[in-house]
Design a protein around this motif. Structure first.
Motif, short mmCIF file in Angstrom:
data_model
loop_
_atom_site.label_atom_id
_atom_site.label_comp_id
_atom_site.label_asym_id
_atom_site.label_seq_id
_atom_site.Cartn_x
_atom_site.Cartn_y
_atom_site.Cartn_z
N TYR A 8 53.40 78.48 71.48
CA TYR A 8 52.63 78.99 70.35
C TYR A 8 51.17 78.56 70.46
O TYR A 8 50.82 77.67 71.24
CB TYR A 8 53.22 78.49 69.02
CG TYR A 8 52.91 77.03 68.74
CD1 TYR A 8 53.77 76.02 69.13
CD2 TYR A 8 51.70 76.67 68.11
CE1 TYR A 8 53.46 74.68 68.91
CE2 TYR A 8 51.40 75.34 67.87
CZ TYR A 8 52.28 74.35 68.27
OH TYR A 8 51.96 73.04 68.05
N LEU A 24 49.58 61.16 66.59
CA LEU A 24 50.56 62.23 66.40
C LEU A 24 51.53 62.25 67.58
O LEU A 24 52.75 62.33 67.41
CB LEU A 24 49.84 63.58 66.30
CG LEU A 24 50.69 64.85 66.12
CD1 LEU A 24 49.90 65.89 65.35
CD2 LEU A 24 51.20 65.45 67.42
N HIS A 27 54.39 59.48 67.89
CA HIS A 27 55.59 59.80 67.13
C HIS A 27 56.34 61.00 67.75
O HIS A 27 57.56 60.97 67.90
CB HIS A 27 55.21 60.11 65.68
CG HIS A 27 56.37 60.41 64.80
ND1 HIS A 27 57.17 59.42 64.28
CD2 HIS A 27 56.89 61.60 64.39
CE1 HIS A 27 58.13 59.98 63.57
NE2 HIS A 27 57.99 61.30 63.61
N ALA A 28 55.56 62.02 68.12
CA ALA A 28 56.17 63.25 68.66
C ALA A 28 56.93 62.97 69.95
O ALA A 28 58.04 63.47 70.15
CB ALA A 28 55.09 64.30 68.89
N LYS A 31 60.25 61.32 69.37
CA LYS A 31 61.22 62.29 68.84
C LYS A 31 61.63 63.28 69.93
O LYS A 31 62.81 63.61 70.07
CB LYS A 31 60.62 63.01 67.64
CG LYS A 31 61.61 63.86 66.88
CD LYS A 31 61.03 64.34 65.57
CE LYS A 31 61.80 65.53 65.02
NZ LYS A 31 61.14 66.14 63.86
N ASN A 32 60.69 63.73 70.71
CA ASN A 32 60.99 64.66 71.79
C ASN A 32 61.97 64.03 72.79
O ASN A 32 62.91 64.69 73.26
CB ASN A 32 59.72 65.08 72.53
CG ASN A 32 58.85 65.98 71.68
OD1 ASN A 32 59.25 66.41 70.60
ND2 ASN A 32 57.64 66.26 72.15
N GLN A 50 50.67 75.00 72.65
CA GLN A 50 51.74 74.06 72.98
C GLN A 50 52.94 74.77 73.58
O GLN A 50 53.33 75.86 73.14
CB GLN A 50 52.18 73.29 71.72
CG GLN A 50 53.08 72.10 72.04
CD GLN A 50 53.40 71.23 70.84
OE1 GLN A 50 53.29 71.67 69.69
NE2 GLN A 50 53.81 69.99 71.09
N ILE A 62 62.41 71.69 66.07
CA ILE A 62 61.08 71.08 66.18
C ILE A 62 60.01 72.11 65.85
O ILE A 62 59.04 71.83 65.15
CB ILE A 62 60.82 70.54 67.62
CG1 ILE A 62 61.71 69.34 67.89
CG2 ILE A 62 59.35 70.21 67.81
CD1 ILE A 62 61.01 68.01 67.88
N ALA A 65 59.58 72.54 62.23
CA ALA A 65 58.80 71.43 61.65
C ALA A 65 57.32 71.59 61.97
O ALA A 65 56.46 71.47 61.09
CB ALA A 65 59.33 70.09 62.18
N ILE A 66 57.04 71.88 63.21
CA ILE A 66 55.63 71.99 63.64
C ILE A 66 54.92 73.12 62.90
O ILE A 66 53.78 72.98 62.46
CB ILE A 66 55.55 72.21 65.17
CG1 ILE A 66 55.99 70.96 65.91
CG2 ILE A 66 54.12 72.59 65.58
CD1 ILE A 66 56.05 71.12 67.44
N ASP A 69 53.68 72.18 59.61
CA ASP A 69 52.80 71.00 59.57
C ASP A 69 51.40 71.40 59.10
O ASP A 69 50.79 72.32 59.67
CB ASP A 69 52.74 70.40 60.99
CG ASP A 69 52.19 69.00 61.01
OD1 ASP A 69 51.11 68.78 60.42
OD2 ASP A 69 52.83 68.12 61.62
N ARG A 71 48.63 69.98 59.40
CA ARG A 71 47.49 69.56 60.22
C ARG A 71 46.92 70.72 61.05
O ARG A 71 45.85 70.62 61.61
CB ARG A 71 47.89 68.41 61.15
CG ARG A 71 48.07 67.10 60.37
CD ARG A 71 48.66 66.01 61.23
NE ARG A 71 50.11 66.18 61.39
CZ ARG A 71 50.90 65.27 61.95
NH1 ARG A 71 50.37 64.16 62.43
NH2 ARG A 71 52.20 65.48 62.05
N HIS A 72 47.66 71.79 61.10
CA HIS A 72 47.11 72.99 61.75
C HIS A 72 47.54 74.24 60.99
O HIS A 72 48.42 74.18 60.12
CB HIS A 72 47.50 73.07 63.24
CG HIS A 72 48.98 73.12 63.51
ND1 HIS A 72 49.50 73.33 64.75
CD2 HIS A 72 50.05 72.99 62.67
CE1 HIS A 72 50.83 73.32 64.69
NE2 HIS A 72 51.18 73.12 63.45
N MET A 93 55.64 65.05 76.30
CA MET A 93 54.61 65.96 75.79
C MET A 93 53.30 65.61 76.49
O MET A 93 52.64 64.64 76.16
CB MET A 93 54.45 65.87 74.25
CG MET A 93 53.60 67.00 73.64
SD MET A 93 54.02 68.70 74.17
CE MET A 93 55.72 68.88 73.60
#
Ligand SMILES: Cc1cc2nc3c(=O)[nH]c(=O)nc-3n(C[C@H](O)[C@H](O)[C@H](O)COP(=O)(O)O)c2cc1C
Lengths: 154, 258
Positions: A8, A24, A27-28, A31-32, A50, A62, A65-66, A69, A71-72, A93
């Motif tokens: 995306y 960011l 944490h990501a 989780k990834n 991404q 995921i 969730a993203i 988010d 933040r974007h 990542m």
């Protein structure tokens, strides 16, 4: 288990800056790793691109969730499809931040992706082509980049 | 056991009554062969039309299935190292559902890697059975099988198809390619298709390239995969290299024209 990738593009909101990305990612990535997600994040002057790859269920959750988010914004799914192999196998990542000038200069270099560490050994294929398109201005908020095709022959 | 015997003998019948010509799809930037398209011929090089006229419509799907396997076998015997592009007749997956599974198995037995296989489906076929088609092909993409939409741009519906399914490649319809260097409307359409394909990471093949004018036009807009008489004609039972235009002064010419 069925392997897919989801790719995306989005625009960082004003308050979210490149300096905020490392925390960011910390944490990501954790989780990834837990969910078996690999991929890479490319940031070019406020535009985000991404690649998420992994088991369909994990990638979809995921991505949900993203995409919510704050933040974007303008999160735009470009592709979601089954794949045979991961392009970023070793990266929970990968991350690269470039300015527009760097991105367009690098496109002229024979192997653009050799210059960015997480892109070093990326397989040819859709993810690579789309990265190329993004680096050349496609899918970016400003949409001022050069045409990929033209960049390719240059 | 009986089934496998029956299958083996049917295979033999098919492979003794058909053969193939191979036409390269050239990568003009790296000057390599990207793939060879397998084109059905008779055992002595008779045309595809002739071969298909001997097959009854009820047997077409099965014939098509065995033809793909025979093409892979022949190409592998000829030492194929590039990809091989195989056509899928309209409706044949529907009539012969296990066809791709068997193809993948046979390809591996012949020593080919699965990502050497490219399947070409016509735009009209893809449009006719969208849901079924997409599900089916996506299942095989997990194995590395690549998919090309043939005759792309023959109808405008082709672009709509990309809303739900993004193939690895599209082959621009020959009618769009013909004289493109001199035809504004064709250029406008081709540029539109190229832009969409760039945005979606789809590789474009210009098919039926016959003149240097067409070659230069596509090269200028960044199309690196080309197929057509300019570079190579189909060659019966052989994997020939294309004739790449040579740089001469500021332009590229065919060696044979010098
Ligand atoms: C540009 C961007 C990329 C992100 N990438 C990821 C990612 O790869 N993996 C991830 O888990 N979260 C990622 N996030 C964060 C998610 O949106 C979300 O905050 C996080 O998954 C929630 O984690 P939690 O379930 O532990 O609360 C990203 C966020 C943004 C803005």
């Amino acid at each position: 288990m069925s392997l897919i990738h989801c790719i995306y593009a989005s625009s960082a909101t004003r308050s979210f800056e490149v300096a905020d990305i490392p925390s960011l990612l910390e944490h990501a990535r954790a989780k990834n790793a837990r969910l078996g997600i690999t991929g890479m994040l490319l940031y070019i002057e406020g535009s985000i691109f991404q690649v998420l790859e992994g088991d369909a269920g994990s990638v979809d959750s995921i991505y949900t969730a993203i995409s919510a988010d704050r933040r974007h914004a303008r999160v735009t799914q470009i592709i979601r499809e089954p794949i045979a192999h991961r392009a970023f196998e070793d990266w929970t990542m990968g991350f690269e931040s470039l300015d527009r000038g760097q991105a367009s200069r690098l496109l002229g270099v024979n192997d653009f992706f050799a210059t960015a560490s997480c892109l070093e050994r990326i397989n040819p294929g859709r993810a690579k082509k789309l990265l190329f398109a993004f680096a050349s201005g496609r899918w970016r908020a400003d949409q001022t980049g050069v045409h990929v095709a033209r960049a390719r022959v240059a | 056991m009986y089934t496998s015997l029956a299958r083996a003998s049917r295979n033999d019948v098919v492979s003794s009554s058909i053969s193939f010509a191979f036409q390269p799809i050239a990568d003009i930037e790296s000057r390599t062969v990207f793939a060879y398209e397998a084109l059905v011929r008779g055992p002595r090089g008779e045309s595809a039309q002739h071969v298909f006229s001997t097959v009854s419509s009820g047997q077409l799907a099965e014939f098509d299935h065995h033809a793909r396997i025979a093409a892979v076998n022949l190409a592998s015997r000829l030492g194929l190292s590039a990809r091989i592009s195989l056509n899928l007749l309209p409706g044949s997956l529907h009539a012969c559902p296990g066809s791709l599974d068997e193809l993948l198995g046979r390809a591996q037995e012949s020593g080919l890697a699965l990502d050497q296989l490219l399947i070409e489906v016509t735009e009209s076929e893809a449009i006719e059975r969208p849901g079924e088609f997409i599900d089916l092909l996506n299942r095989y993409r997990v194995h590395g099988l690549q998919l090309a939409i043939d005759d792309f741009g023959a109808g405008y519906a082709g672009l709509n198809l990309l809303a739900d399914f993004q193939p690895d490649l599209v082959k621009l319809d020959m009618h769009l390619v013909r004289d493109i260097d001199r035809a504004g409307p064709r250029q406008a359409i081709a540029k539109g298709v190229l832009q969409v394909c760039d945005d979606l990471g789809i590789e474009v093949i210009a098919e039926g390239v016959e003149t240097l004018g067409e070659y230069h036009w596509f090269r200028r807009v960044g199309v690196r995969l080309m197929q057509g008489y300019l570079l190579a004609r189909p060659c019966f039972e052989a994997l020939e290299l294309p004739a790449f235009p040579e740089r001469l002064g500021g332009t590229e010419v065919m060696a044979r024209d010098r």
